[in-house]
Motif scaffolding. Structure first.
Motif, PDB file in Angstrom:
ATOM      1  N   THR A 732       0.900  -1.241  -0.026  1.00 52.38           N
ATOM      2  CA  THR A 732      -0.212   0.144  -0.060  1.00 52.38           C
ATOM      3  C   THR A 732       0.913   1.273   0.096  1.00 52.38           C
ATOM      4  OG1 THR A 732      -0.168  -0.085   2.639  1.00 52.38           O
ATOM      5  CG2 THR A 732      -2.046  -1.248   1.091  1.00 52.38           C
ATOM      6  N   SER A 749      -0.750  -4.966  -0.917  1.00 50.96           N
ATOM      7  CA  SER A 749      -1.596  -4.507  -1.572  1.00 50.96           C
ATOM      8  C   SER A 749      -2.502  -5.831  -2.052  1.00 50.96           C
ATOM      9  CB  SER A 749      -1.092  -3.397  -2.601  1.00 50.96           C
ATOM     10  OG  SER A 749      -2.113  -3.283  -3.597  1.00 50.96           O
ATOM     11  N   THR A 750      -3.811  -5.821  -2.054  1.00 46.91           N
ATOM     12  CA  THR A 750      -4.267  -6.810  -2.493  1.00 46.91           C
ATOM     13  C   THR A 750      -5.530  -6.611  -3.440  1.00 46.91           C
ATOM     14  OG1 THR A 750      -5.884  -6.733  -0.749  1.00 46.91           O
ATOM     15  CG2 THR A 750      -3.841  -8.206  -0.187  1.00 46.91           C
ATOM     16  N   ARG A 751      -5.753  -7.725  -4.351  1.00 51.77           N
ATOM     17  CA  ARG A 751      -6.991  -7.457  -5.298  1.00 51.77           C
ATOM     18  C   ARG A 751      -7.341  -8.926  -5.333  1.00 51.77           C
ATOM     19  NH1 ARG A 751      -5.487  -5.814 -11.202  1.00 51.77           N
ATOM     20  NH2 ARG A 751      -5.015  -3.795 -10.163  1.00 51.77           N
ATOM     21  N   ASN A 752      -8.971  -8.966  -4.965  1.00 50.87           N
ATOM     22  CA  ASN A 752      -9.593 -10.180  -4.728  1.00 50.87           C
ATOM     23  C   ASN A 752      -8.978 -11.207  -3.679  1.00 50.87           C
ATOM     24  OD1 ASN A 752     -11.444  -9.182  -6.445  1.00 50.87           O
ATOM     25  ND2 ASN A 752     -10.223  -9.918  -8.234  1.00 50.87           N
ATOM     26  N   HIS A 753      -8.494 -10.706  -2.681  1.00 51.40           N
ATOM     27  CA  HIS A 753      -7.715 -11.467  -1.524  1.00 51.40           C
ATOM     28  C   HIS A 753      -6.539 -11.981  -2.191  1.00 51.40           C
ATOM     29  CE1 HIS A 753     -11.288 -10.827   0.792  1.00 51.40           C
ATOM     30  NE2 HIS A 753     -12.064 -11.398  -0.143  1.00 51.40           N
ATOM     31  N   HIS A 755      -2.443 -11.020  -3.559  1.00 51.13           N
ATOM     32  CA  HIS A 755      -1.516 -10.190  -3.654  1.00 51.13           C
ATOM     33  C   HIS A 755      -1.690  -9.398  -5.303  1.00 51.13           C
ATOM     34  CE1 HIS A 755       1.891 -11.688  -0.602  1.00 51.13           C
ATOM     35  NE2 HIS A 755       0.483 -11.468  -0.008  1.00 51.13           N
ATOM     36  N   ASN A 756      -1.620  -7.932  -4.812  1.00 56.88           N
ATOM     37  CA  ASN A 756      -1.493  -7.238  -6.090  1.00 56.88           C
ATOM     38  C   ASN A 756      -0.020  -7.195  -6.881  1.00 56.88           C
ATOM     39  OD1 ASN A 756      -2.363  -5.544  -8.181  1.00 56.88           O
ATOM     40  ND2 ASN A 756      -2.666  -3.842  -6.836  1.00 56.88           N
TER      41      ASN A 756
END
Length: 810
Positions: A732, A749-753, A755-756
């Motif tokens: 983040t 940072s995550t996206r749909n649980h 890692h981004n």
């Protein structure tokens, strides 16, 4: 137009040796080999057949004796009369040797050395960070107030030569602890501090070996006082030439070739705390700079400075009356003839400089702060925090914790300080953390190589914060009071920096490093009997070789320039441009990155990259990157059968820092694969370092943090790309601060649980970043150095990892 040297010129260039080869042989032998081995070497047939001019060590040293040397060594005998009565009814005596150089001749040698002409200053200067001249810069001695005040006391046209002395007693052998030498060094503030601290520059000279004796002619009760008086008497003999030269001045040819009237004046005295008290003639329970009472050292109060005239008057009255209340109140020793009483224009109490090594690293941090924290948090818990600490380039990892460290040096202290706040941020009470942060902030500010009024105000604020909250340590029972001279000494740091320039110029680490060259090596070359005389003769031989080498370097200049000899002014001490943050200015001078010419891991499959580098979203991230760079229509879609060349690491080349004074450096960023267990060797986990990189624009808001998993080249069939690429997992943004420690707090940072992730060009990587996991009151038992980045939920961005980050992320 170049003119070839005539045969006669070439011969005189190497004289008294016949040619360059013979000189290089002698230089190597004298610098690296003892006399016995030298004799054995010169008797070899292969050496004799080459026709050297000398057959043995004795004849070789006769050639060395013909070389020019610096100021000559002289020995002065000191007759010490004791208070023990001998069998014949007379008082016992002891004859001691004082080996010395003339300090004025040494100073003249430094002033006239042409090697220093670009790093020498003859007048005081004012420097500011802003055009209005409101934010003063303090770094070199010539930017301090002392030089300006001294210049007003001298005739017009006179040049001040600020004499910087340092003295220290050292053991000559780790096996024979009774073999000691007491060395006195001299340098001048006209030379840039960066050059003064280079041992190879010979800008700090040894001017004397003070006598070291057990003084068996004295009773035990008077032995220590006799030792104090002996020190001052020997220093008076050693520094006597400075008295007339300081008053009248001395005509000297300076490094730029001009003749000037130079006044050598004692400006700074570098010593540890016990020796500072010895110089100031006061007890070690008292401050050598001011008249603070021993039971008031823990309070943040202003006290009158010690005054030379008053102190000398008190000592003389004590000499007559034997009992004096003021003498006891000021905590003085009965030293009636201190060496500084006749030195012109000198205030010895203002000369005593901050001691970063002993007062801050070893004293405040190790002896006090660390012990307090170990009383609050158990040793086991602190050890666990250090063992699970995340890795960072060149950061020492305490694999067994810190409680088992048996021998502490300044290096270990500084390494602990780099991570101390982040490791204890969740483990101690907020009030305790404020105390920790305030002291660490003060220590970090003191180490800056360039100060401004702003940083000095921050130093004062940090010290005030500590005193405002220190009561919590008494309430917790970890200490009874703060009446410690080292804690009180912090109050004098700001005034010393304003007078003499930044404190790094007077660190006791540098004289201690010189002990190797000027004492320990000479002792090893001696026969261990009457070793001081042999050490002086050995040093004279080494000085002769140095002068010859310097002359040859001057006659035949190096083909490349030496950036280390640049003065601070040439490195840019004029301050930061308006509107530019320290981090952005520091990172804007980043030159480039470096990778291996040939990637060590060739033709790796995507399956291998996903399993060994933990880059589970490598293929979709690469697809997204190619589309964003080239557009949907022009992209050749990567497939699982593609092969990639992968690097183990890259180096980010960071330019010189005007904040900390660091030169250009290579910062290594690891992105290595997992290596399976093989035979008796255990599995090596993958290592993925964290970095700062530019996301949008070159500003703090445009920076992003990421963990670098893979560094790779695009295969040829995708077309040419100017830089290697990096597969990263994002964190983040830098938005949330911890309210107590002031450190940024981030998370994955995550996206749909998940890692981004993404792929970036490595030329966008700015600098490595150190993250410390938030562990709360008790660290998880399954956290290790290799797993903590995966298992922890929140992280502190460690601004204490170096001085540049400390100022940039505050």
């Amino acid at each position: 137009m170049e003119v070839a040297e005539s045969p006669g010129d070439a011969e005189s260039l190497w004289a008294p040796f016949h040619n360059e080869a013979e000189w290089e042989l002698v230089h190597f032998l004298v610098k690296n080999i003892g006399h016995t081995r030298m004799d054995e070497f010169l008797k070899l047939d292969i050496v004799r057949q080459n026709g050297v001019s000398f057959e043995n060590t004795c004849s070789l040293l006769k050639y060395v004796d013909k070389l020019c040397t610096g100021p000559a060594w002289t020995c002065e005998m000191i007759d010490v009369e004791g208070d023990i009565v001998a069998e014949d009814g007379t008082l016992k005596h002891e004859q001691l040797e004082l080996w010395q150089h003339d300090p004025v001749e040494c100073m003249q040698e430094l002033m006239g050395n042409p090697a220093f002409w670009e790093v020498m200053s003859y007048v005081p200067e004012r420097a500011y960070t802003d055009v209005k001249g409101e934010n003063h810069i303090y770094d070199e001695m010539w930017t301090g107030d002392w030089w300006w005040n001294m210049q007003k006391k001298l005739p017009e046209g006179a040049v001040v030569a600020p004499v910087i002395l340092s003295s220290d007693k050292t053991s000559l052998s780790q096996f024979s602890r009774d073999k000691k030498a007491w060395l006195v060094y001299l340098t001048i503030g006209n030379i840039s501090k960066d050059v003064r601290h280079q041992v190879s520059a010979h800008a700090t000279l040894l001017i004397g070996y003070l006598p070291v004796s057990k003084l068996k002619c004295f009773h035990k009760k008077t032995w220590s006082l006799a030792g104090y008086r002996l020190f001052h008497h020997a220093m008076s003999l050693l520094l006597h030439p400075l008295m007339d030269a300081g008053c009248q001045g001395r005509e000297m040819v300076c490094a730029d070739g001009y003749l000037r009237s130079v006044h050598p004046i004692l400006a700074a005295y570098i010593a540890d705390f016990p020796e500072q008290c010895l110089v100031a003639c006061n007890k070690e329970s008292r401050c050598p700079c001011c008249l603070v009472q021993s039971n008031k050292c823990g309070n943040l109060e202003d006290w009158a400075s010690r005054n030379m005239a008053d102190t000398l008057k008190t000592l003389q009255r004590m000499r007559r009356n034997k009992r004096l209340r003021k003498f006891d109140a000021e905590g003085l020793h009965a030293i009636f003839n201190p060496f500084w009483k006749e030195l012109p224009f000198t205030d010895i109490f203002a000369c005593l400089t901050p001691d970063i090594l002993h007062q801050l690293h070893k004293g405040i941090f190790h002896d006090h702060l660390l012990q307090w924290c170990m009383s609050i948090v158990s040793e086991k818990e602190i050890d666990a925090c250090f063992q699970a600490m995340t890795q960072y380039p060149a950061l020492h990892h305490f694999k067994k914790g810190v409680s088992s460290v048996s021998q502490w040096t300044g290096t270990e202290h500084k390494e602990m300080q780099r991570v101390f706040v982040g490791l204890l941020a969740g483990a101690v009470d907020d009030h305790v953390l404020i105390v920790i942060c305030s002291l660490l902030d003060f220590i970090y500010y003191v180490q800056l190589q360039q100060h401004t009024d702003t940083t000095l105000a921050a130093m004062k604020a940090s010290l005030k914060t500590f005193h405002d909250h220190k009561h919590v340590l008494i309430e917790l029972g970890v200490c009874e009071d703060f009446n410690m001279p080292k804690i009180h000494s912090l109050q004098h740091y700001v005034s010393s920096i304003q007078a003499l320039g930044s404190a790094d110029g007077y660190n006791t680490e540098y004289p201690e490093r010189l002990h190797i060259n000027y004492a320990k090596d000479g002792y090893c070359a001696s026969n261990k009997r009457d070793y001081v005389e042999q050490m002086a003769l050995w040093l004279q031989c080494q000085e002769a070789m140095h002068y010859k080498s310097a002359y040859l370097a001057w006659r035949r200049p190096c083909e490349h320039s030496d950036d280390d000899c640049l003065s601070a002014r040439e490195k840019g001490v004029s301050g930061l441009p308006n509107g530019i943050s320290p981090l952005m200015f520091y990172l804007s001078v980043k030159a480039h990155y470096k990778v291996a010419k040939t990637p060590p891991c060739r033709h790796l499959s995507i399956d291998c990259i996903e399993s060994d580098y933990l880059a589970f979203e490598f293929l979709p991230a690469l697809e997204q990157f190619l589309v964003s760079q080239l557009g949907q229509r022009r992209v050749i879609q990567p497939i699982r059968s593609d092969r990639f060349d992968v690097y183990n690491h890259l180096y980010v080349v960071t330019g010189p820092s005007i904040i900390s004074g660091h030169g250009q450096s290579l910062q290594k960023i690891h992105a290595s694969r997992r290596i399976a267990a093989h035979g008796c060797k255990a599995e090596t986990p993958a290592r993925s370092d964290t970095v700062f990189f530019y996301c949008t624009n070159h500003s703090l808001s445009g920076m992003q943090l990421a963990q670098v998993r893979v560094i790779f080249n695009l295969p040829d069939h995708f077309g040419s790309y100017p830089h290697p690429l990096a597969y990263v997992e994002w964190f983040t943004t830098l938005q949330q601060h911890d309210p107590v420690s002031g450190l940024y707090v981030i998370s994955h940072s995550t996206r749909n649980h998940c890692h981004n992730v993404g792929v970036i060009s490595v030329d966008r990587i700015i600098h490595p970043c150190h993250l410390l996991a938030w562990c709360g009151r008790e660290i998880s038992k399954d956290w290790t150095v290799d797993s903590v980045l995966e298992k922890a939920s929140f992280f502190y961005v460690n601004s204490y990892i170096d001085l540049d980050m400390f100022l940039s992320l505050e």
